[in-house]
Design an enzyme around this catalytic site. Structure first.
Site, PDB file in Angstrom:
ATOM      1  N   SER A 475       0.822  -1.211   0.000  1.00 28.97           N
ATOM      2  CA  SER A 475       0.000   0.000   0.000  1.00 28.97           C
ATOM      3  C   SER A 475       0.864   1.272   0.000  1.00 28.97           C
ATOM      4  CB  SER A 475      -0.947  -0.059   1.202  1.00 28.97           C
ATOM      5  OG  SER A 475      -2.132   0.619   0.891  1.00 28.97           O
ATOM      6  N   TRP A 566      -9.952   0.178  -5.108  1.00 31.09           N
ATOM      7  CA  TRP A 566      -9.398   1.506  -4.771  1.00 31.09           C
ATOM      8  C   TRP A 566      -7.981   1.670  -5.339  1.00 31.09           C
ATOM      9  CZ3 TRP A 566     -11.144   6.005  -3.610  1.00 31.09           C
ATOM     10  CH2 TRP A 566     -10.438   6.926  -2.844  1.00 31.09           C
ATOM     11  N   HIS A 616      -7.847  -5.717   0.139  1.00 30.41           N
ATOM     12  CA  HIS A 616      -6.606  -4.998   0.405  1.00 30.41           C
ATOM     13  C   HIS A 616      -5.955  -5.568   1.670  1.00 30.41           C
ATOM     14  CE1 HIS A 616      -4.119  -1.439  -0.083  1.00 30.41           C
ATOM     15  NE2 HIS A 616      -4.246  -1.160   1.198  1.00 30.41           N
TER      16      HIS A 616
HETATM   17  C1  GCU Z   1      -5.458   4.739   1.731  1.00 29.00           C
HETATM   18  C2  GCU Z   1      -4.888   5.508   0.570  1.00 29.00           C
HETATM   19  C3  GCU Z   1      -4.048   4.631  -0.351  1.00 29.00           C
HETATM   20  C4  GCU Z   1      -3.019   3.869   0.446  1.00 29.00           C
HETATM   21  C5  GCU Z   1      -3.692   3.146   1.581  1.00 29.00           C
HETATM   22  C6  GCU Z   1      -2.712   2.473   2.547  1.00 29.00           C
HETATM   23  O1  GCU Z   1      -6.403   3.823   1.282  1.00 29.00           O
HETATM   24  O2  GCU Z   1      -5.954   6.095  -0.107  1.00 29.00           O
HETATM   25  O3  GCU Z   1      -3.427   5.408  -1.322  1.00 29.00           O
HETATM   26  O4  GCU Z   1      -2.326   2.995  -0.384  1.00 29.00           O
HETATM   27  O5  GCU Z   1      -4.408   4.063   2.362  1.00 29.00           O
HETATM   28  O6  GCU Z   1      -1.562   2.826   2.616  1.00 29.00           O
HETATM   29  O7  GCU Z   1      -3.154   1.570   3.271  1.00 29.00           O
END
Ligand code: GCU
Length: 636
Positions: A475, A566, A616
């Site tokens: 992420s 996302w 995710h």
């Molecule tokens: C949020 C953000 C993402 C990121 C994520 C994370 O969802 O919008 O861009 O990758 O956090 O780091 O868990």
């Protein structure tokens, strides 16, 4: 009569041009332009060859000096270094010795460093490799006292047939010097590999020297390496000379091409890659300072019998140098059962090293942590948070497969808040002009900088293989892993897991998280310039395939999850496919002809891709894919 007149006029012309603009000579001293950083180039005739071109490339950015001499072998350096350093401070010293150390000379010369080149059969080596390494260490002792940012430059190739030198010796001498540099945390400009890749175009036959155009090519690489060590303000000053201001960028709905048409010679890649990195820094992630000159590693604790004796665990505190700069802690596990130094995975974590394992000995971070974490009170970690991210860090399974694993809490470098006064940035940024501020580093680049400092630690350990350090992340830490991999070539394999917007996903698709959304929610992740692309993605001179391509030709794995819309899995796949153009051109297997694979089918190419079912997140299933990829790419 007319002919005589023409001859006379041309003679006058020649004389005139000679007196008005005398051709500069590399050994002539130069006057400093006040206010610019001072750079010293130490080296032999190869560096004399590129001195003027480096000076030209950095004109208006740095004052590039060199000693008024061929710096010869290390024994000449030991005698004369003091006078070459003079009494003024240096910001950067780029230095090399070797070509004269390894050459064969007629016995009995005095002083020995003036010994004349002779045939290998009749001569003796100027400085044997063992003594060379000792001399390099002594020279480095002195150079480090200057406080300058140092860059070691490897000796360029010895071609077959070159008189008085044995091809291959330069590799041994370079290895000896590189070992010293890694131990001391000195960045290496591997000019050997750079020149060897295009030796037939740029180097003379059976001669260690280069054609004038070849010296120009070497100068490009040397200038790039010096630039990376200069203060942020100098790097931005250089970038504004070549890159368009954000307001002048043309609209372009298509993805920017990564290669010109026809594609240039692959020897051009280091320069092209650096140009891509410049764009990424200028418009998106910001410029970061060079490696600190006074990095210090403090071992907090070591347990050689961790995980029931399977691993050696170490906690190491990294001090950046300038006082008051907050330190960062590395938690490292190295497999005890291994043949030779272990390959390693390095990645950031979200909530503190102590959350990655239930091990009660690991230091609990005292830094700010996000309140959503378990066992967190008033944004501080409590013992109840130990091991709460352990499922994300299956350390034992990684050790069982023969890999070392290191992690750092990203909040040690910059707490994940929209506030640039905490973390390392205020201590390392230096003076930056008002108009430059939009191009300086933000959190993602600061986190990536921390990964590079962790690499500084790992490369000097005898139990880690410096050639096989993978950077990975999930992420926001996956975005960071890509940034770290793009800017620091020591990461020989790069993995992003569900990195999404600002990571592997193409911005122009505007699917899932968009540039505007991410800049709104996390304004501190990207530089100021990136905000101008909110709802204006088509004006970006790059896209995220640029970030991926900057990692070429090193193995890169992009991972997605079907339920993670996302992060736009398809946008991640397409970016990797687009970046494949560069991998293909560099002769590496890639995704050029691939379509989006079904779930759980790893496309294990140099640029690879994987998508798994589910949401995710990261866990053992993802790590298994990472290790399968690394096994194949590293030929294990
Ligand atoms: C949020 C953000 C993402 C990121 C994520 C994370 O969802 O919008 O861009 O990758 O956090 O780091 O868990």
């Amino acid at each position: 009569m007319r002919i005589i007149l023409i001859i006379l006029l041309s003679l006058v012309g020649v004389t005139f041009s000679q007196t008005s603009t005398p051709k500069p000579k590399p050994l002539d001293p130069i006057e400093d332009v006040p206010g610019l950083p001072r750079v010293l180039l130490i080296g032999d005739s190869i560096s004399i060859g590129y001195t003027l071109a480096v000076r030209e490339l950095l004109s208006g950015v740095a004052n590039v000096h060199r000693p008024p001499a061929n710096c010869g072998p290390t024994i000449r350096g030991l005698e004369q270094l003091e006078s070459w350093l003079g009494d003024q401070p240096w910001d950067v010293i780029h230095f090399n010795w070797g070509l004269h150390d390894l050459k064969y000379i007629a016995p009995g010369a005095t002083p020995r460093h003036s010994g004349r080149l002779t045939d290998v059969a009749q001569g003796e080596q100027m400085v044997p490799v063992k003594v060379y390494a000792e001399n390099i260490t002594r020279l480095l002792d002195r150079l480090q006292k200057t406080g300058a940012a140092l860059t070691w430059c490897a000796t360029t190739p010895i071609p077959q047939g070159a008189k008085g030198r044995v091809p291959g010796d330069e590799v041994r001498y370079n290895e000896a010097a590189a070992a010293v540099m890694r131990k001391r945390g000195v960045p290496i400009n591997d000019l050997y590999t750079f020149a060897a890749a295009r030796a037939n175009e740029i180097q003379r036959q059976a001669d260690v020297h280069f054609f004038p155009e070849g010296s120009q090519v070497l100068a490009g690489e040397v200038a790039r390496k010096i630039l990376a060590q200069l203060p942020i303000r100098a790097q931005i000053a250089r970038a504004v000379k070549t890159l368009a201001p954000v307001d002048d960028l043309p609209e372009n709905a298509a993805l920017p091409a990564l290669l010109g048409s026809p594609a240039p010679s692959t020897g051009e890649w280091p320069g092209m890659r650096a140009a891509l990195c410049d764009q990424l820094a200028f418009y998106e992630y910001g410029f970061a300072p060079g490696a600190p000159t006074r990095l210090r590693f403090q071992v907090l604790r070591e347990d050689r019998r961790a995980l029931d004796g399977k691993a050696t665990k170490r906690e190491v505190r990294v001090h950046f140098g300038p006082s008051e700069t907050p330190p960062m802690d590395i938690l490292l596990h190295v497999p005890n059962k291994r043949q030779g130094p272990a390959p390693a995975f390095l990645g950031l974590n979200f909530h503190g090293n102590h959350t990655t394992t239930a091990d009660p000995e690991v230091t609990i971070t005292s830094n700010w942590v996000p309140s959503r974490g378990e066992g967190v009170k008033d944004n501080r970690a409590t013992p109840a948070s130990r091991g709460t991210s352990a499922s994300r860090w299956p350390v034992e399974a990684i050790i069982d497969r023969g890999y070392a694993v290191a992690t750092v809490y990203h909040g040690d470098l910059d707490p994940d808040l929209n506030d640039s006064t905490d973390g390392i940035q205020p201590h390392l940024t230096g003076d930056v002009g008002e108009s430059q501020k939009d191009h300086q580093w933000a959190s993602l680049r600061a986190w990536a900088y921390g990964l590079s400092r962790a690499a500084d630690y790992l490369v000097q350990l005898p139990d880690i293989d410096p050639q096989r350090i993978a950077v990975m992340g999930h992420s926001r830490n996956g975005k960071t892993a890509l940034v770290a991999g793009a800017f620091d070539e020591r990461f020989s394999l790069v993995i992003s897991n569900q990195s999404g917007c600002g990571g592997a996903a193409l911005s122009r698709r505007r699917h899932g998280e968009t540039v505007k959304r991410i800049n709104g929610s996390f304004p501190h992740w990207f530089n100021g310039a990136f905000k101008t692309f909110n709802d204006r993605e088509d004006y970006l001179p790059t896209d995220q395939h640029t970030l991926l391509a900057a990692i070429a030709p090193r193995p890169l794995l992009v991972c997605s999850a079907t339920g993670d819309d996302w992060a736009d899995p398809e946008g991640e796949f397409l970016a990797a496919k687009e970046a494949s153009a560069v991998y293909e051109w560099l002769g590496k297997d890639n995704l050029k002809n691939a379509s989006m694979p079904e779930e759980n089918k790893l496309l294990n190419h140099t640029v690879g891709y994987h998508i798994r079912p589910g949401e995710h997140g990261i866990g053992i299933a993802d790590w298994t894919v990472f290790m399968d990829f690394a096994d194949k790419q590293w030929g294990r």
